[in-house]
Design an enzyme around this catalytic site. Structure first.
Site, mmCIF file in Angstrom:
data_model
loop_
_atom_site.group_PDB
_atom_site.id
_atom_site.type_symbol
_atom_site.label_atom_id
_atom_site.label_comp_id
_atom_site.label_asym_id
_atom_site.label_seq_id
_atom_site.Cartn_x
_atom_site.Cartn_y
_atom_site.Cartn_z
ATOM 1 N N TYR A 159 -7.695 -11.401 3.738
ATOM 2 C CA TYR A 159 -9.003 -10.863 4.137
ATOM 3 C C TYR A 159 -9.929 -10.602 2.944
ATOM 4 O O TYR A 159 -11.119 -10.378 3.127
ATOM 5 C CB TYR A 159 -8.851 -9.583 4.969
ATOM 6 C CG TYR A 159 -8.152 -8.428 4.291
ATOM 7 C CD1 TYR A 159 -8.760 -7.706 3.270
ATOM 8 C CD2 TYR A 159 -6.872 -8.050 4.682
ATOM 9 C CE1 TYR A 159 -8.118 -6.642 2.653
ATOM 10 C CE2 TYR A 159 -6.230 -6.995 4.081
ATOM 11 C CZ TYR A 159 -6.851 -6.299 3.062
ATOM 12 O OH TYR A 159 -6.205 -5.257 2.464
ATOM 13 N N GLU A 160 -9.382 -10.639 1.725
ATOM 14 C CA GLU A 160 -10.247 -10.377 0.564
ATOM 15 C C GLU A 160 -11.154 -11.562 0.250
ATOM 16 O O GLU A 160 -12.210 -11.394 -0.352
ATOM 17 C CB GLU A 160 -9.398 -10.040 -0.657
ATOM 18 C CG GLU A 160 -8.681 -8.704 -0.525
ATOM 19 C CD GLU A 160 -7.711 -8.484 -1.667
ATOM 20 O OE1 GLU A 160 -8.167 -8.171 -2.776
ATOM 21 O OE2 GLU A 160 -6.490 -8.659 -1.457
ATOM 22 N N SER A 189 0.823 -1.215 0.000
ATOM 23 C CA SER A 189 0.000 0.000 0.000
ATOM 24 C C SER A 189 0.853 1.259 0.000
ATOM 25 O O SER A 189 1.747 1.409 0.831
ATOM 26 C CB SER A 189 -0.886 0.041 1.258
ATOM 27 O OG SER A 189 -1.759 -1.049 1.287
ATOM 28 N N HIS A 205 -3.665 -0.484 -4.960
ATOM 29 C CA HIS A 205 -2.966 -1.625 -5.555
ATOM 30 C C HIS A 205 -3.350 -1.692 -7.032
ATOM 31 O O HIS A 205 -4.513 -1.846 -7.374
ATOM 32 C CB HIS A 205 -3.357 -2.929 -4.845
ATOM 33 C CG HIS A 205 -2.827 -3.031 -3.445
ATOM 34 N ND1 HIS A 205 -1.607 -3.584 -3.158
ATOM 35 C CD2 HIS A 205 -3.344 -2.632 -2.262
ATOM 36 C CE1 HIS A 205 -1.411 -3.537 -1.839
ATOM 37 N NE2 HIS A 205 -2.437 -2.962 -1.276
ATOM 38 N N ASN A 253 1.609 4.029 11.073
ATOM 39 C CA ASN A 253 0.833 4.463 12.256
ATOM 40 C C ASN A 253 1.346 3.724 13.482
ATOM 41 O O ASN A 253 2.033 2.710 13.357
ATOM 42 C CB ASN A 253 -0.657 4.148 12.052
ATOM 43 C CG ASN A 253 -0.902 2.674 11.762
ATOM 44 O OD1 ASN A 253 -0.778 2.239 10.603
ATOM 45 N ND2 ASN A 253 -1.215 1.907 12.789
ATOM 46 N N HIS A 258 -7.663 3.352 6.253
ATOM 47 C CA HIS A 258 -6.872 3.012 5.061
ATOM 48 C C HIS A 258 -6.316 4.280 4.405
ATOM 49 O O HIS A 258 -5.188 4.290 3.900
ATOM 50 C CB HIS A 258 -7.725 2.201 4.076
ATOM 51 C CG HIS A 258 -6.938 1.663 2.912
ATOM 52 N ND1 HIS A 258 -5.858 0.806 3.084
ATOM 53 C CD2 HIS A 258 -7.046 1.863 1.587
ATOM 54 C CE1 HIS A 258 -5.353 0.509 1.894
ATOM 55 N NE2 HIS A 258 -6.050 1.133 0.974
ATOM 56 N N ALA A 317 2.758 -2.058 4.416
ATOM 57 C CA ALA A 317 2.503 -1.000 5.392
ATOM 58 C C ALA A 317 2.194 -1.691 6.711
ATOM 59 O O ALA A 317 1.577 -2.754 6.726
ATOM 60 C CB ALA A 317 1.316 -0.153 4.944
ATOM 61 N N HIS A 365 -4.676 -10.324 -0.531
ATOM 62 C CA HIS A 365 -4.693 -10.401 0.936
ATOM 63 C C HIS A 365 -5.679 -11.484 1.367
ATOM 64 O O HIS A 365 -6.756 -11.621 0.778
ATOM 65 C CB HIS A 365 -5.163 -9.080 1.559
ATOM 66 C CG HIS A 365 -4.328 -7.895 1.225
ATOM 67 N ND1 HIS A 365 -4.509 -7.165 0.074
ATOM 68 C CD2 HIS A 365 -3.312 -7.305 1.906
ATOM 69 C CE1 HIS A 365 -3.636 -6.166 0.054
ATOM 70 N NE2 HIS A 365 -2.895 -6.225 1.149
ATOM 71 N N MET A 413 -1.248 -6.856 7.797
ATOM 72 C CA MET A 413 -2.253 -7.783 7.259
ATOM 73 C C MET A 413 -1.787 -8.541 6.018
ATOM 74 O O MET A 413 -2.609 -9.074 5.273
ATOM 75 C CB MET A 413 -3.534 -7.010 6.915
ATOM 76 C CG MET A 413 -4.120 -6.203 8.059
ATOM 77 S SD MET A 413 -5.572 -5.295 7.521
ATOM 78 C CE MET A 413 -5.743 -4.111 8.885
ATOM 79 N N SER A 414 -0.475 -8.592 5.774
ATOM 80 C CA SER A 414 -0.018 -9.237 4.532
ATOM 81 C C SER A 414 1.309 -9.946 4.777
ATOM 82 O O SER A 414 1.668 -10.265 5.911
ATOM 83 C CB SER A 414 0.151 -8.184 3.427
ATOM 84 O OG SER A 414 1.217 -7.305 3.739
HETATM 85 N N1 HPA Z 1 -2.476 -2.890 11.715
HETATM 86 C C1 HPA Z 1 -2.557 -3.783 10.713
HETATM 87 N N2 HPA Z 1 -2.198 -3.510 9.475
HETATM 88 C C2 HPA Z 1 -1.715 -2.287 9.224
HETATM 89 C C3 HPA Z 1 -1.604 -1.309 10.218
HETATM 90 C C4 HPA Z 1 -2.003 -1.638 11.534
HETATM 91 O O1 HPA Z 1 -1.938 -0.828 12.473
HETATM 92 N N3 HPA Z 1 -1.085 -0.192 9.622
HETATM 93 C C5 HPA Z 1 -0.908 -0.504 8.311
HETATM 94 N N4 HPA Z 1 -1.276 -1.765 8.065
#
Ligand code: HPA
Length: 268
Positions: free
Chosen positions: A83-84, A28, A59, A230, A242, A111, A81, A206-207
């Site tokens: 989760y998709e 991302s 993406h 973050n 996101h 990310a 991913h 998440m990846s």
């Molecule tokens: N958690 C999970 N996935 C992420 C985060 C997060 O804080 N930031 C960017 N991808």
């Protein structure tokens, strides 16, 4: 013909004499790295059977073939991913295709949220190891002894050293740490973030983890970089979204680009 064979044929048709050595997956907000590539061909995933159909904003869904400095690369602009669709092997065909067209090395980017105050948004973290407590593996359903993949040094020590050297020579601070995979798509709860920290994680995302397992299964050398976008949920007051992930990754993208350019320039 299976999907890998057909995808290889599509790649050969688009770039007949091109033999990539390194595969990459751009996470991302990192799509801009594609600008550093001297392009040879760009193929939509729609023309590559078994490649993911990216549904996540940011993406692109293309395979870019070209040179970064001296190194021929195959860059996945967009990933699948878990989760998709709830399938952990969504990258299986794509990674096997990259491996079979010559990629011995796989460089992953993502990310991630930070669990460490001294690793604020904008930081770049080299993944040294991961924690997969999701209960899920992309190798579910595989047969044969090869499925029992050794995950010690899954993040290749030689590649890690080369990336650290590149960071030092480009004047970029490269932290390192342990990445913990959460399935998403919801962000973690503050309690989950405290648990992840207690378990020894430095970042959450998440990846990447299913891709690392698949790539090790396929015998590729792997390295992975997290862009910290973050602080993990509950560690500061900033709300998670996101949009925020994309914006923060975009800001760190210049550092990642400089790091990777320096890394590739040092190859061969
Ligand atoms: N958690 C999970 N996935 C992420 C985060 C997060 O804080 N930031 C960017 N991808």
């Amino acid at each position: 013909m299976d999907d890998v064979t057909r995808s290889i044929a599509a790649i050969r048709a688009a770039a007949p004499d091109f033999r990539p050595q390194t595969g990459m997956v751009l996470g991302s907000g990192l799509g801009a790295f594609a600008d550093t590539v001297q392009p040879v061909a760009s193929i939509s995933y729609a023309d590559l059977p078994g490649f993911p159909r990216p549904g996540v904003g940011g993406h692109a869904g293309r395979l870019l073939l070209g040179q970064v400095g001296p190194v021929p690369v195959a860059i996945m602009q967009g990933r699948s991913h878990y989760y998709e669709h709830g399938r952990p092997d969504g990258m299986r065909i794509a990674l096997q295709t990259l491996q079979e067209i010559g990629c011995e090395t796989l460089l992953l980017t993502n990310a991630a949220g930070s669990l460490r105050a001294e690793m604020p948004p904008g930081s770049i973290m080299l993944i040294t190891d991961h924690i997969n407590f999701t209960g899920v593996s992309p190798l579910f359903g595989e047969s044969g002894d090869r499925r029992f993949v050794d995950m010690v040094d899954a993040y290749d020590p030689g590649l890690r050293a080369a990336l650290q050297r590149a960071a030092a020579s480009a004047g970029i601070t490269l932290q390192d740490g342990i990445y913990m995979w959460f399935c998403g798509p919801n962000f973690e709860t503050p309690a989950e973030i405290r648990a992840a920290k207690f378990l020894g994680a430095d970042a959450v995302g998440m990846s990447t983890v299913p891709e690392v397992i698949l790539a090790r299964y396929l015998g590729m050398r792997v390295a992975a970089l997290s862009i910290i976008t973050n602080a993990g949920a509950g560690l500061d007051a900033a709300p998670l979204s996101h949009q925020q992930t994309m914006a923060a990754a975009g800001q760190a993208a210049d550092g990642v680009r400089a790091l990777l350019e320096t890394y590739f320039a040092g190859q061969r």
